[in-house]
Design an enzyme around this catalytic site. Structure first.
Site, short mmCIF file in Angstrom:
data_model
loop_
_atom_site.label_atom_id
_atom_site.label_comp_id
_atom_site.label_asym_id
_atom_site.label_seq_id
_atom_site.Cartn_x
_atom_site.Cartn_y
_atom_site.Cartn_z
N SER A 100 40.71 3.35 -18.00
CA SER A 100 40.61 4.73 -18.48
C SER A 100 41.37 4.90 -19.80
CB SER A 100 41.12 5.68 -17.38
OG SER A 100 40.77 7.01 -17.67
N ASP B 60 30.03 7.04 -13.63
CA ASP B 60 31.37 7.57 -13.92
C ASP B 60 31.31 9.08 -14.05
OD1 ASP B 60 33.89 8.20 -14.93
OD2 ASP B 60 33.99 6.40 -16.18
N HIS C 267 34.32 6.27 -11.68
CA HIS C 267 35.41 5.95 -12.60
C HIS C 267 36.26 4.80 -12.06
CE1 HIS C 267 37.87 6.75 -16.04
NE2 HIS C 267 38.96 6.95 -15.31
#
Length: 807
Positions: A665, A738, A772
């Site tokens: 991330s 995601d 994610h």
């Protein structure tokens, strides 16, 4: 199903540029065995701390399970087959341990196979309820802790698509739940649209962040109505049930502490295509337990025009809730500055209360100069109200007398960044209504439970604080070589605590500890889940950046390694964090005595592959005074990485010529920037990142400014802008589905294309059905295989090749 692995230039098994299908791979056995290690159970405590629930965790789901139908609408992910969430990690086993006799009890009558979630105890601690998930339905089950038997509580299908789907009343003899509306039909989806989808803004400012899975058309609206509409029911423990009110899309519901009435927030049309369901218009009402309207309260407005900024708020009423120490008193918050942090105002928020029978006017509990951040109710004379302000990281706690609102004082006034001065959180207890309230002792004192951050690491503590004077005294503090913290108070008079304790060599277990005694009583005996790495060495490093900021990192070394064997190839893993103070940025985080837990995305796997691992490397991005942290993001990022590598090399354990960097991330964003602006690394691994900040123009991470307010910052921070400079090999991994705000898969797709277009060395792996974070076992194993290949080829492999050529 599709699995894309794209390679340019020289990569593991293919040369030149290639694109295509590759079957799921398995990493080397020493990594795979760690992934497949037994999972330590989760635990939960009953309100009276008599019972501990022992919950067996489920393993990774298969890719087949992840590929099952999923509806992505209004910011939700729904299993359309059973009216539940589509991505769950159910528990697969349930036992209870009695903390009085230390006996462990099995439960008869549990469903088979058990797929348990949302376990809660009744307020009187004599029962427990949970949700059981089947392919075509979700059921509500009851456990009787006196007989240790389980059974379904209702035959109705539970609607678990959106909010918490059930709750106990304070009487412990009734459960309120949301049921699927049986006679409602989903309209058919037509292939031919009835017209274009049109959005319009007539001059008002309505900035919003980049949300995923939003409504897109009228059919999505109809599907949202169908799947999320529920009917409220009350069911007694003998199975007698009755409906409450009419069907609706419940954003929240809760009974009053005395169980005489019901508060609810119900989503209303028109819906928005710009924000998720949590920000839709909501009607707010109080009814009796039969659904008859008692009072209509002000609506929660549509949240599509909340001002930009982390100290912003919606204009209307928000944060509704019951006062937990009173029979039936509501509280809520209203903005006094229109929710806009840029508006100059002496007061920002006010907290309102309103008591049954709700005939008079609401009264003001307190007005706040900063933004409301929560409340802890105590009794008639005591409540703590919290406020914060993002720009200067100010946080403040007030002590208020609800019976005389003129009597208030500041209890704590500090920076949220200053971990060393964190006084801890007030310990809560369950009152006669089954609600959490401040545990106020007979001598007008409370207990504070703190993390205990210090220059020597985190040392959790329990303090006793006098509410009148504010003076505190230390009752207990975690001692080396253990990391131990309090999870509950079993006996306040005897000061018997329930704690969780671990060390570098012992996994977390639970204990009974009486303050003053040095010999705690062990409750659980969970075994070491990774015996193959029990000899891995962990050390908390402390060093300085060139500008004087103190930094830390967790160093892991392979079993049996000594410095005499020479420096090691190193895997560097980090996640940057913003600060407004250099002093606070340099504070030590974490503890040297915590047990090494290996999550599916951890870099620690590579310690068994012969690497030194620098984990949790502190990357503080500081902007003091009027300066914003991101004004010098790249310079501080590079300086932090350089300092970590140089210090590791000075210890003789890090080979500075063989270092790989990685992150997930915002850590992926960091990785790409480090490859663009330094030659410190041999390879980079970036998972689920965002690389072009113009695609998140109304702010990202801790950046409040918009693209139009700080275009040079957005450009300089975006690795996409500097893709032509990235020549170090990079592995890019992203989940196809995601749904994290800002990290659309297109971020990685476009970034890969930019690197490829400039002749860089890159590999792009898109994991089907993954979000994610990655969940399917096949995906996790393949991700680790890809990472291992990248590190072995470019970090360890290139250096070995160079040495051979030199000889």
């Amino acid at each position: 199903m599709r699995n894309i692995a794209v390679i340019c230039l020289v990569a593991f098994t293919i040369t030149a540029t290639a694109q295509g299908q590759l079957g799921y791979q398995r990493p080397p056995d020493d990594i795979a065995k760690l992934v497949e290690a037994p999972l330590t159970p989760s635990v939960g405590l009953s309100p009276d701390k008599t019972w501990m629930a022992l919950l067996d965790k489920s393993d990774f789901p298969s890719i087949e399970e992840l590929s099952r139908p999923e509806l992505r609408i209004a910011g939700l992910r729904i299993n359309p087959d059973n009216f539940g969430p589509s991505r769950t990690n159910p528990f697969i086993g349930l036992k209870f341990k009695n903390l009085r006799d230390m006996e462990e009890y099995t439960v008869s009558g549990l469903p088979s196979p058990i797929q348990l979630s949302s376990l809660t105890f009744s307020p009187d601690s004599k029962k427990a309820a949970f949700l059981q998930t089947y392919p075509d339905r979700v059921e509500l089950w009851l456990v009787d802790l006196t007989t240790m038997t389980a059974k379904p509580l209702t035959k109705r299908k539970i609607n678990a698509t959106y909010t918490n789907s059930y709750s106990w009343t304070s009487t412990s003899n009734q459960v309120i739940f949301l049921a699927v509306v049986a006679d409602k039909a989903l309209p058919p989806k037509t292939r031919v649209p009835g017209g274009p989808v049109i959005e319009e803004n007539l001059g008002k400012k309505a900035p919003s962040r980049t949300y995923q899975d939003l409504l897109k058309n009228p059919y999505d609206e109809a599907a949202f109505d169908y799947y999320c509409t529920s009917q409220l029911y009350a069911v007694a423990l003998d199975g007698t049930e009755k409906p409450i009110g009419t069907p609706g899309i419940y954003a929240a519901f809760s009974t009053s502490p005395d169980a005489s009435m019901l508060f609810s927030r119900v989503i209303q049309r028109p819906y928005s295509y710009l924000v998720p369901a949590s920000l839709f218009l909501q009607s707010v009402q109080l009814t009796d337990m039969n659904g008859k309207l008692i009072k209509k309260l002000p609506d929660v407005p549509l949240g599509d025009n909340i001002p930009v900024g982390f100290s912003s708020a919606m204009k209307g009423p928000r944060s509704y809730g019951w006062r937990s120490d009173q029979p039936a008193t509501l509280h809520w918050v209203e903005a006094l500055d229109e929710g806009d942090p840029k508006v100059k105002a002496a007061l920002r928020d006010k907290v309102m209360t309103w008591s049954a029978p709700f005939a008079g006017e609401p009264t003001e509990l307190i007005s706040l100069p900063l933004r409301y951040a929560g409340i802890s109710w105590g009794n008639d004379k005591t409540a703590w109200v919290y406020e914060f302000w993002w720009n200067d990281r100010k946080t403040r706690t007030y002590q208020v007398d609800p019976s005389n609102t003129a009597k208030k004082k500041v209890v704590f006034d500090r920076s949220s960044e200053d971990s060393y001065t964190d006084p801890g959180d007030v310990l809560m207890t369950v009152n006669a209504y089954g609600r959490l309230v401040m545990q106020i002792n007979s001598d007008n004192t409370v207990f504070l439970d703190g993390v205990g951050s210090s220059p020597e690491g985190d040392r959790p503590f329990i303090d006793k604080m006098d509410l009148a004077s504010g003076k505190t005294s230390r009752l207990w503090r975690s001692e080396a070589p253990y990391y131990e913290y309090v999870v509950g108070v079993l006996d306040a008079k005897k000061m018997t605590l329930i704690t969780a304790r671990e060390s570098q060599t012992e996994t977390q277990n639970f204990f009974l500890r009486t303050i003053g005694s040095k010999t705690p009583v062990q409750i659980t005996s969970f075994p070491h889940p990774y015996p193959q790495i029990k000899d891995v060495k962990k050390q908390v490093l402390k060093f300085k950046r060139a500008d004087g900021v103190d930094l830390t990192a967790d160093l892991y070394l392979p079993p049996g390694y000594t410095k005499e064997k020479g420096p090691l190839p190193t895997f560097f893993w980090a996640y940057p964090e913003e600060f407004k103070s250099k002093q606070n940025a340099g504070q030590v985080k974490g503890s040297p005595y915590t047990f090494t837990r290996i999550s599916s995305g951890s870099p620690i796997y590579w310690v068994v592959r012969g690497y030194a691992v620098l984990d949790n490397v502190s990357i503080p991005i500081v902007g003091e005074g009027d300066k914003e942290p991101n004004d010098t993001y790249v310079e501080q990022l590079v300086a932090s990485a350089k300092a970590a590598i140089e210090y590791g090399a000075s210890l003789g354990v890090v080979d500075p010529k063989r270092v790989g960097v990685g992150g997930h991330s915002y850590g992926a964003f960091m990785t790409a920037n480090l490859l663009a602006h330094t030659d410190l690394f041999k390879a980079g691994i970036a998972r689920s990142g965002a690389y072009n900040r113009t695609l998140t123009p109304f702010g990202f991470q801790s950046e409040e400014r918009t693209y139009w307010e700080a275009p040079e910052v957005y450009a300089s921070m975006s690795p996409f802008t500097h893709a032509d400079k990235i020549k170090t090999p990079i592995l890019l991994i992203h989940g196809e589905a995601d749904n994290n705000s800002g990290t659309f898969p297109i971020q990685t797709e476009r970034f890969y294309n930019a690197i490829k277009g400039h002749g860089g060395t890159a590999r792009y792996v898109l994991l089907p059905y993954e979000s994610h974070g990655y969940r399917a076992k096949e995906s996790v194993m393949h991700m680790l295989w890809e990472m291992d290949n990248m590190l072995e080829t470019y970090v360890k492999g290139d250096a070995m090749k160079a040495r051979i050529e030199t000889k």
